[in-house]
Design a protein around this motif. Structure first.
Motif, PDB file in Angstrom:
ATOM      1  N   ILE A  87       0.835  -1.202   0.000  1.00 58.69           N
ATOM      2  CA  ILE A  87       0.000   0.000   0.000  1.00 58.69           C
ATOM      3  C   ILE A  87       0.874   1.257   0.000  1.00 58.69           C
ATOM      4  CG2 ILE A  87      -1.602   1.374   1.403  1.00 58.69           C
ATOM      5  CD1 ILE A  87      -2.949  -1.269   2.221  1.00 58.69           C
ATOM      6  N   MET A  88       1.873   1.297   0.862  1.00 58.72           N
ATOM      7  CA  MET A  88       2.722   2.482   0.943  1.00 58.72           C
ATOM      8  C   MET A  88       3.552   2.657  -0.319  1.00 58.72           C
ATOM      9  SD  MET A  88       1.552   3.637   3.599  1.00 58.72           S
ATOM     10  CE  MET A  88       2.517   5.143   3.550  1.00 58.72           C
ATOM     11  N   GLU A  89       3.910   1.550  -0.961  1.00 62.41           N
ATOM     12  CA  GLU A  89       4.637   1.619  -2.227  1.00 62.41           C
ATOM     13  C   GLU A  89       3.790   2.305  -3.292  1.00 62.41           C
ATOM     14  OE1 GLU A  89       7.314  -1.665  -4.352  1.00 62.41           O
ATOM     15  OE2 GLU A  89       5.176  -2.100  -4.570  1.00 62.41           O
ATOM     16  N   GLU A  90       2.494   2.134  -3.206  1.00 66.01           N
ATOM     17  CA  GLU A  90       1.567   2.753  -4.161  1.00 66.01           C
ATOM     18  C   GLU A  90       1.243   4.200  -3.782  1.00 66.01           C
ATOM     19  OE1 GLU A  90      -1.009   2.336  -7.634  1.00 66.01           O
ATOM     20  OE2 GLU A  90       0.647   1.148  -6.838  1.00 66.01           O
ATOM     21  N   VAL A  91       1.147   4.464  -2.483  1.00 66.46           N
ATOM     22  CA  VAL A  91       0.662   5.760  -2.007  1.00 66.46           C
ATOM     23  C   VAL A  91       1.754   6.828  -1.966  1.00 66.46           C
ATOM     24  CG1 VAL A  91      -0.175   6.952   0.065  1.00 66.46           C
ATOM     25  CG2 VAL A  91      -1.280   4.835  -0.696  1.00 66.46           C
ATOM     26  N   VAL A 107      -9.971  11.576  -6.361  1.00 68.36           N
ATOM     27  CA  VAL A 107     -10.610  10.348  -6.830  1.00 68.36           C
ATOM     28  C   VAL A 107      -9.607   9.404  -7.483  1.00 68.36           C
ATOM     29  CG1 VAL A 107     -11.205  11.274  -9.111  1.00 68.36           C
ATOM     30  CG2 VAL A 107     -12.638   9.478  -8.076  1.00 68.36           C
ATOM     31  N   LYS A 108      -8.515   9.955  -8.003  1.00 61.68           N
ATOM     32  CA  LYS A 108      -7.501   9.118  -8.648  1.00 61.68           C
ATOM     33  C   LYS A 108      -6.685   8.295  -7.649  1.00 61.68           C
ATOM     34  CE  LYS A 108      -7.014  12.087 -12.710  1.00 61.68           C
ATOM     35  NZ  LYS A 108      -6.101  12.968 -13.484  1.00 61.68           N
ATOM     36  N   MET A 109      -6.878   8.571  -6.355  1.00 63.29           N
ATOM     37  CA  MET A 109      -6.211   7.742  -5.346  1.00 63.29           C
ATOM     38  C   MET A 109      -6.879   6.372  -5.222  1.00 63.29           C
ATOM     39  SD  MET A 109      -3.453   8.810  -4.115  1.00 63.29           S
ATOM     40  CE  MET A 109      -3.243   7.747  -2.702  1.00 63.29           C
ATOM     41  N   TRP A 110      -7.953   6.178  -5.963  1.00 62.12           N
ATOM     42  CA  TRP A 110      -8.576   4.852  -6.023  1.00 62.12           C
ATOM     43  C   TRP A 110      -8.029   4.145  -7.265  1.00 62.12           C
ATOM     44  CZ3 TRP A 110     -11.824   2.700  -2.398  1.00 62.12           C
ATOM     45  CH2 TRP A 110     -12.375   1.462  -2.730  1.00 62.12           C
ATOM     46  N   SER A 111      -6.825   3.628  -7.146  1.00 63.98           N
ATOM     47  CA  SER A 111      -6.203   2.938  -8.272  1.00 63.98           C
ATOM     48  C   SER A 111      -6.582   1.461  -8.259  1.00 63.98           C
ATOM     49  CB  SER A 111      -4.675   3.075  -8.197  1.00 63.98           C
ATOM     50  OG  SER A 111      -4.172   2.383  -7.062  1.00 63.98           O
ATOM     51  N   GLU A 112      -6.322   0.771  -9.376  1.00 63.80           N
ATOM     52  CA  GLU A 112      -6.633  -0.652  -9.449  1.00 63.80           C
ATOM     53  C   GLU A 112      -5.880  -1.446  -8.387  1.00 63.80           C
ATOM     54  OE1 GLU A 112      -7.255  -2.891 -13.183  1.00 63.80           O
ATOM     55  OE2 GLU A 112      -6.628  -1.040 -14.177  1.00 63.80           O
ATOM     56  N   ARG A 164     -16.014   3.706  -1.772  1.00 66.00           N
ATOM     57  CA  ARG A 164     -14.846   4.136  -2.547  1.00 66.00           C
ATOM     58  C   ARG A 164     -14.219   5.410  -1.963  1.00 66.00           C
ATOM     59  NH1 ARG A 164     -14.590   1.371  -7.455  1.00 66.00           N
ATOM     60  NH2 ARG A 164     -13.262   2.957  -8.384  1.00 66.00           N
ATOM     61  N   THR A 165     -13.975   5.387  -0.667  1.00 64.79           N
ATOM     62  CA  THR A 165     -13.372   6.539  -0.005  1.00 64.79           C
ATOM     63  C   THR A 165     -11.872   6.571  -0.278  1.00 64.79           C
ATOM     64  OG1 THR A 165     -13.219   5.206   2.009  1.00 64.79           O
ATOM     65  CG2 THR A 165     -15.096   6.702   1.825  1.00 64.79           C
TER      66      THR A 165
END
Length: 287
Positions: A87-91, A107-112, A164-165
């Motif tokens: 998760i942290m690698e993505e965030v 909203v783009k923080m909701w990645s696949e 989808r928060t």
């Protein structure tokens, strides 16, 4: 770049293995445990099971189950560590590139990938319900905090997936970090280790909810200010549904109150009185 995720995908190529889309993406009504008709009966079955076991064990000797218990805790320790790193690698790169507010609310923080990680975290919550099964089979008291927190957190993760928060990575990442330490504590003490820092783990659990509440109230305030009260100062709106935001604020607030109460009862008792928590005076809230 996400070296850890890329390494895992090269080792376990989900697409080439033919894993259905509904198992790698959250599809309401198709992904397992994605509807109220599945979630609520499952949680009800959890309650019936643990209290049924407790009644069944009333006149029976407790099971030891040391190997299974340690295996369960080792799995959740390792799984939580791997998931929080993913998760942290993505965030972190997104926050570095776009800023903190964007990282919390866009909203783009909701990645696949984040969606998939949130799903795994959600399913972890059902695996964690086995904690209570162990307690019941060992004839340990089923504390309200333990039972409520375990069942309600599964429901919380369900609502945040549906809502989808974008901010949910914060409480998830902190909770996973706490669980790395907590499940290691249970793994080690089950093997006979003496842990001196158990009090600080409880403190960390409380700090977790303080940070969670600051972040989710911040995100919720900005959403409502930007959407309904444009004259109020705000940074802009925040992605996610109102229902998910309000439920998250309410439930996390109750957690903070319950864990502070637990801390006071555990560590502020008069000398010589050791409170019984989950059947032993271990001073760690399994939540």
């Amino acid at each position: 770049m996400a070296p850890l995720a890329d390494l895992l995908l090269s080792t376990l190529p989900l697409k080439s293995l033919g894993v259905p889309h509904r198992l790698t993406h959250y599809v309401n009504g198709k992904t397992p445990l994605s509807t109220p008709q599945e979630v609520f009966p499952t949680l009800a079955a959890y309650l019936v099971t643990i209290f049924g076991i407790q009644k069944w064990m009333k006149n029976r000797p407790p099971f030891k189950l040391q190997f299974l218990f340690r295996l369960h805790n080792a799995f959740l320790t390792a799984g939580s560590l791997l998931l929080v790193l993913l998760i942290m690698e993505e965030v972190v790169p997104q926050i570095y590139k776009h800023g903190v507010f964007w990282g919390l609310c866009d909203v783009k923080m909701w990645s696949e990938r984040l969606e998939f990680y949130y799903m795994i975290n959600y399913y972890f919550k059902y695996i964690e319900l086995i904690d209570t099964v162990f307690l019941a089979l060992k004839k340990k008291p089923l504390a309200f905090l333990h039972v409520f927190h375990h069942s309600a957190t599964a429901l919380l993760c369900y609502t945040q997936l549906n809502g989808r928060t974008s901010v949910q990575w914060v409480p998830i990442a902190i909770n996973l970090t706490v669980h790395v330490i907590m499940y290691y504590y249970y793994y080690a003490t089950a093997g006979g280790a003496k842990i001196w820092w158990k009090k600080y783990l409880t403190t960390f659990q409380i700090v977790q909810f303080v940070i969670d509440l600051f972040v989710v109230y911040f995100a919720t305030y900005n959403y409502y200010a930007a959407t309904y009260f444009p004259n109020l100062p705000s940074y802009g709106s925040c992605a996610g549904t109102e229902t998910a935001a309000l439920f998250g604020c309410g439930l996390l607030s109750s957690y903070l109150v319950l864990f502070i109460q637990f801390y006071i009862q555990t560590y502020k008792k008069p000398a010589g009185k050791k409170p019984i928590v989950n059947g032993k005076a271990n001073g760690v809230a399994n939540g």
